[in-house]
Design a protein around this motif. Structure first.
Motif, PDB file in Angstrom:
ATOM      1  N   LYS A 387       0.861  -1.184   0.000  1.00  0.00           N
ATOM      2  CA  LYS A 387       0.000   0.000   0.000  1.00  0.00           C
ATOM      3  C   LYS A 387       0.898   1.236   0.000  1.00  0.00           C
ATOM      4  CE  LYS A 387      -3.953   2.084   0.250  1.00  0.00           C
ATOM      5  NZ  LYS A 387      -4.747   2.144  -0.964  1.00  0.00           N
ATOM      6  N   LEU A 388       0.961   1.900  -1.153  1.00  0.00           N
ATOM      7  CA  LEU A 388       1.878   3.034  -1.283  1.00  0.00           C
ATOM      8  C   LEU A 388       1.303   4.299  -0.680  1.00  0.00           C
ATOM      9  CD1 LEU A 388       3.078   2.458  -4.943  1.00  0.00           C
ATOM     10  CD2 LEU A 388       4.362   2.038  -2.867  1.00  0.00           C
ATOM     11  N   LYS A 390      -1.260   6.104   1.923  1.00  0.00           N
ATOM     12  CA  LYS A 390      -2.137   5.984   3.086  1.00  0.00           C
ATOM     13  C   LYS A 390      -2.543   7.375   3.536  1.00  0.00           C
ATOM     14  CE  LYS A 390      -1.167   1.589   5.185  1.00  0.00           C
ATOM     15  NZ  LYS A 390      -0.860   0.877   6.399  1.00  0.00           N
ATOM     16  N   THR A 393      -0.619   9.093   6.246  1.00  0.00           N
ATOM     17  CA  THR A 393       0.713   9.616   5.922  1.00  0.00           C
ATOM     18  C   THR A 393       0.621  10.807   4.984  1.00  0.00           C
ATOM     19  OG1 THR A 393       1.491   7.339   6.038  1.00  0.00           O
ATOM     20  CG2 THR A 393       2.996   8.937   5.087  1.00  0.00           C
TER      21      THR A 393
ATOM     22  N   LYS B 214       5.756  13.407  16.018  1.00  0.00           N
ATOM     23  CA  LYS B 214       4.484  13.112  16.678  1.00  0.00           C
ATOM     24  C   LYS B 214       4.672  12.866  18.172  1.00  0.00           C
ATOM     25  CE  LYS B 214       2.039  11.479  12.655  1.00  0.00           C
ATOM     26  NZ  LYS B 214       1.555  10.340  11.888  1.00  0.00           N
ATOM     27  N   PRO B 298       6.281   4.163   5.732  1.00  0.00           N
ATOM     28  CA  PRO B 298       6.117   5.154   4.662  1.00  0.00           C
ATOM     29  C   PRO B 298       7.442   5.701   4.142  1.00  0.00           C
ATOM     30  CG  PRO B 298       4.600   5.605   6.443  1.00  0.00           C
ATOM     31  CD  PRO B 298       5.515   4.525   6.919  1.00  0.00           C
ATOM     32  N   LYS B 301       9.052   3.143   1.953  1.00  0.00           N
ATOM     33  CA  LYS B 301       8.366   3.058   0.661  1.00  0.00           C
ATOM     34  C   LYS B 301       8.815   4.195  -0.258  1.00  0.00           C
ATOM     35  CE  LYS B 301       4.135   1.099   2.372  1.00  0.00           C
ATOM     36  NZ  LYS B 301       2.835   1.554   2.856  1.00  0.00           N
ATOM     37  N   MET B 305      10.499   3.920  -3.895  1.00  0.00           N
ATOM     38  CA  MET B 305       9.954   4.596  -5.080  1.00  0.00           C
ATOM     39  C   MET B 305      11.035   5.416  -5.776  1.00  0.00           C
ATOM     40  SD  MET B 305       6.837   3.830  -5.573  1.00  0.00           S
ATOM     41  CE  MET B 305       6.347   5.096  -6.709  1.00  0.00           C
TER      42      MET B 305
END
Lengths: 442, 450
Positions: A387-388, A390, A393, B214, B298, B301, B305
């Motif tokens: 899942k790229l 979200k 995010t 956070k 994230p 990822k 990419m």
């Protein structure tokens, strides 16, 4: 004779399969730059729009620890202006929400006291509600039960969590939460925590993570009564929607004038307090963050642009290769009467044509990819389980997929000229070929 | 010998090969710079997460927590591979600063300072009590007061435009009120029927700078027992939310986590008949990487990419080399013909071009890598200069929790990039080389072809 030479030239060049390589390279770079630029500008635009939709066009924010009383009169004054279509009051705070009996679920929440009817005129709030989405009447915040008639709306992220794999909410769970009794506690200036029991009347799903994750909306008078029991109806923010075609800059000046007049005459505020009041367009409020995103986009475009400059080199090499391997042919057509300038121009034109076809293909690929980026992302998620995108995010539930036509134009034009630039030196080399040297037989 | 002399000669004499090397160098330069910065950001972020939670976490997402944690702690302490273990309670609260009317929803983390600092690197995140974390909840201005540690970004105005935090010589005496919903072991409100909430006044004692946005913006750390009381986890069967564990040096993460999992399963089975044993079912044993996966994934990822995008653009470099070699080999028909006519085999000719391609790739890759290293070494100085002169920063430090631009070159990554560039050069040159090596001397050396 010249026509024959031209025909031969076109035949030599047109028949070269290697030219497809340069077209493919131009198309790939072009598509990449268009996609990156469109996705970034789409993302920036989505942030601007989400701020507009959630906050209105202009926001009057009271100074810290101060509230705006008699806000009805201020709203009437604002709405009397031609620049302003509607205005609504908000009282904001933070609290702690317990999601009902036996759930053990407690979370921090941002609370907004609102007037749903006037809010629906300023923002598309009613369209964001899951239960009352298509209702003809404006949404209301009342409940006739053990919550003293208090009802509230909550962001979808308060009652559900998106699935880890699909990033989608379970709407059965969301719908089941409507009607649930919950407890909200919030602190006051007097250091006495106040607890409000209310029923969830509806769930707000804006698709913007920031506004979905922890917002609780209560009637403004209920919240004001709990937080400022001795002050009556108060707000700390006035959100304004401008009339169609009204310039934000001009409207800002009008709003500042109305506010100054109101604060001096109705509230009796000092000039200092009036100065401390923040009156900005919702876009100005996002300006710092947006400037950072634009800077990142610029950096990424620069990096990819520099790497894409390799395409110029590639075209140079391919055209140079053609010139070198076709020296004899060039010499033949020159000996048939085609001038050096014509030969050079022909190569240059071919450079342009290569760039034109490549950038056209790139635009089509970039357009198709950008428009279908959500399907592509879904496909990757289904096929690879990756899942790229979200919302937690990247803020939004869906990837903004608006093509940035401004960048399409300049990237396309730059690609055409880059291809021509790559063909320039080979064109000169072709123009300077001397038939007498090449065609002699020794 | 000709296999080395000829490629070197071609490389030095044919200017077009410099173009190919320049293309490789440009690509390598950009990849080295971008990947180093990106890798730096990702590994820095991972390290911060690791420092924050320790090596392994036995815990539950439920705000109710789980019981019998003390017994499990005793079990853990019997094993040599566990260097430190510390219980933690977590929950949400509302923080109010008296007089301001300002509330902020925060995450409460209740810790035993000594144990927690042994299990994690919490002590390093403190400002005033870095060297003596045991006193972190005793404000220096009045040790008798109940102290608290707040996330550094909760203190407004402490950060300047360059991203530096400023502190006075002593912490300011700031009174804060924390309000929580205490929960029973069944998840119900412990004070239902009364005022529903617990509240406590605490005093700012220190701040914690973990570097995790956070966490630093929304976390308050309280003394373990106080937090447990506020959140309703004290009582006859006290509860905790998690146990943070640090493994002894030399313990491999996977092996350590595996052992803890087994220990926990045995423990949960033994306690299955006890009161509130159902809470033990929600407990998971995770490595720090899995525990913080939601935050780290994230970034990883995005890194992937970026690698894919650069790989796509790297194909253009392969094409450039292909065309350049095609051109050179087309021009070297005579050389090939002569070499083959004196007995050089087809394979040997191919080897010659492979060596040539490797030379182009290596020179380009080393040039790009060298330039990239120099650029990275100076990147922060350049950014400082740009900031001083033009107020420009790559990342606005008031917006992003980033310190210096990461510029530590990972030699393994650099080696992979250089290797990939050389391979790309070989790939680009392979087909032209193959075509050149298959040329027949009789064809290329005939007079009409010269």
């Amino acid at each position: 004779m010249k026509q024959l030479s031209l025909f031969l030239c076109l035949k030599y060049l047109g028949g070269k399969k290697i030219l497809l390589l340069s077209i493919a390279a131009v198309a790939m770079s072009c598509a990449l730059l268009i996609t990156v630029s469109s996705l970034f500008t789409g993302f920036i635009g989505a942030i601007e729009n989400s701020a507009d939709e959630h906050l209105g066009d202009i926001v009057i924010g009271a100074p810290a620890a101060m509230t705006i009383s008699k806000y009805d009169r201020l709203i009437s004054s604002l709405e009397a202006s031609d620049y302003i279509e509607a205005a609504t009051a908000v009282l904001s705070g933070q609290g702690l929400l317990h999601l009902g009996k036996g759930t053990g679920d407690v979370r921090a929440a941002r609370i907004w006291g609102i007037e749903p009817a006037s809010r629906s005129k300023v923002t598309p709030f009613a369209n964001l509600l899951i239960k009352h989405k298509n209702g003809t009447e404006p949404p209301t915040l009342t409940a006739a039960d053990d919550t003293d008639g208090i009802a509230g709306f909550v962001g979808i992220g308060v009652v559900a969590r998106p699935d880890d794999v699909t990033d989608e909410y379970d709407f059965k769970q969301v719908n089941a939460s409507i009607g649930r009794r919950v407890f909200l506690t919030t602190g006051t200036r007097e250091l006495k925590p106040k607890t409000i029991k209310f029923a969830i009347a509806d769930v707000v799903f804006s698709g913007v993570h920031e506004f979905d994750k922890d917002f609780v909306y209560l009637p403004i008078d209920v919240l004001a009564d709990k937080l400022y029991p001795s002050q009556g109806k108060v707000a700390d923010m006035i959100q304004i929607r401008l009339s169609d075609g009204a310039s934000p800059e001009s409207a800002l000046a009008v709003v500042r004038g109305i506010w100054r007049n109101f604060a001096q005459k109705e509230l009796g505020w000092s000039n200092y307090a009036i100065l401390l009041t923040k009156i900005n367009t919702s876009r100005q409020m996002q300006a710092k963050l947006l400037a950072e995103y634009k800077k990142q986009m610029g950096m990424l475009m620069l990096i990819f642009g520099v790497v894409s400059a390799g395409v110029v080199l590639l075209i140079f090499c391919i055209f140079y290769l053609i010139v070198i391997t076709k020296q004899k042919d060039i010499a033949v057509v020159k000996s048939c009467g085609l001038s050096s300038a014509s030969v050079g121009t022909l190569f240059l034109v071919f450079g342009f044509v290569t760039g034109f076809i490549g950038s056209g293909l790139g635009v089509v690929i970039g357009y198709l990819f950008t428009k279908n980026v959500n399907y592509v992302e879904r496909l990757i998620s289904v096929v690879f389980g990756l899942k790229l995108w979200k919302s937690s995010t990247y803020m939004f539930t869906r990837i903004p997929n608006q093509v940035n036509w401004e960048s399409v134009i300049w990237i396309g034009v730059a690609a055409v000229f880059a291809a021509a630039a790559g063909a320039l030196i080979p064109a000169i080399a072709a123009a300077t070929v001397r038939p007498v040297k090449i065609l002699r037989y020794e | 010998m000709y296999k080395f002399i000829l490629p070197l000669r071609y490389f030095l004499k044919r200017r077009i090969t410099h173009l190919a090397a320049a293309a490789v160098a440009l690509c390598v330069f950009i990849v080295v710079v971008v990947m180093t910065v990106m890798n730096g950001l990702v590994s820095e972020f991972k390290d911060k997460n690791h420092d924050f939670v320790g090596d392994c976490i036995v815990g539950t997402d439920s705000l109710v927590g789980f019981c019998y944690y003390e017994d499990f702690l005793s079990e853990l302490q019997k094993h040599k591979f566990v260097q430190a273990a510390s219980p933690v309670v977590k929950g949400f609260g509302l923080l109010t600063q008296p007089g301001t009317g300002q509330n902020i929803g925060v995450e409460i983390i209740g810790i035993e300072p000594v144990g927690f600092c042994e299990a994690t690197k919490f002590a390093q995140t403190l400002y005033y009590h870095k060297d003596k974390p045991s006193d972190v909840f005793s404000p220096t201005y009045n040790p008798a007061l109940a102290g608290c540690v707040v996330g550094i970004d909760m203190i407004s105005g402490s950060r300047d435009g360059a991203g530096k935090y400023h502190h006075g010589p002593e912490p300011l005496q700031i009174e804060l009120m924390i309000i929580c919903f205490p929960l029973t072991a069944r998840g119900a409100l412990a004070k239902a029927g009364t005022d529903l909430v617990n509240s406590k006044t605490v005093y700012y004692s220190d701040d914690s700078h973990t570097g995790l946005v956070k966490v630093d913006a929304r976390t308050i750390y309280l003394e373990f027992k106080l937090a447990r009381e506020l959140l309703g986890m004290a009582g006859a069967t006290p509860r905790a939310s998690a146990i943070h564990i640090k493994f002894a040096e030399g313990t491999r993460l996977k092996a350590g986590v595996g052992k803890i999992k087994k220990m926990w399963n045995d423990f949960a089975e033994t306690y299955a008949d006890r009161q509130y044993a159902n809470l033990l079912k929600n407990v998971t044993v995770q490595s720090w990487l899995d525990y913080r996966r939601g935050s780290i994934a994230p970034m990883e990822k995005e890194q992937t990419m970026l690698i894919l995008l650069f790989a796509m653009l790297g194909i253009i470099t392969v094409f450039i080399i292909f065309v350049v070699f095609y051109m050179i080999i087309s021009h070297k028909s005579k050389d090939i013909g002569i070499l083959k006519s004196v007995g050089v085999s087809r394979i040997a000719v191919l080897q010659l071009f492979v060596v040539f391609a490797a030379l182009v790739g290596t020179v380009g890759a080393l040039t790009g890598a060298g330039a990239g290293c120099v650029f990275l070494a100076k990147i922060n100085d350049m950014e400082d200069w740009l900031f001083e002169r033009f107020g420009w920063q790559l990342w606005d430090r008031t917006v992003y929790a980033i310190g210096d631009i990461p510029n530590d070159i990972e030699w393994q990554v650099l080696a992979v990039i250089i290797g990939a560039a050389v391979l790309a050069a070989l790939a680009g040159a392979f087909f032209p080389g193959l075509r050149g090596s298959s040329k027949q001397p009789v064809e290329v050396l005939q007079v009409s072809q010269l």
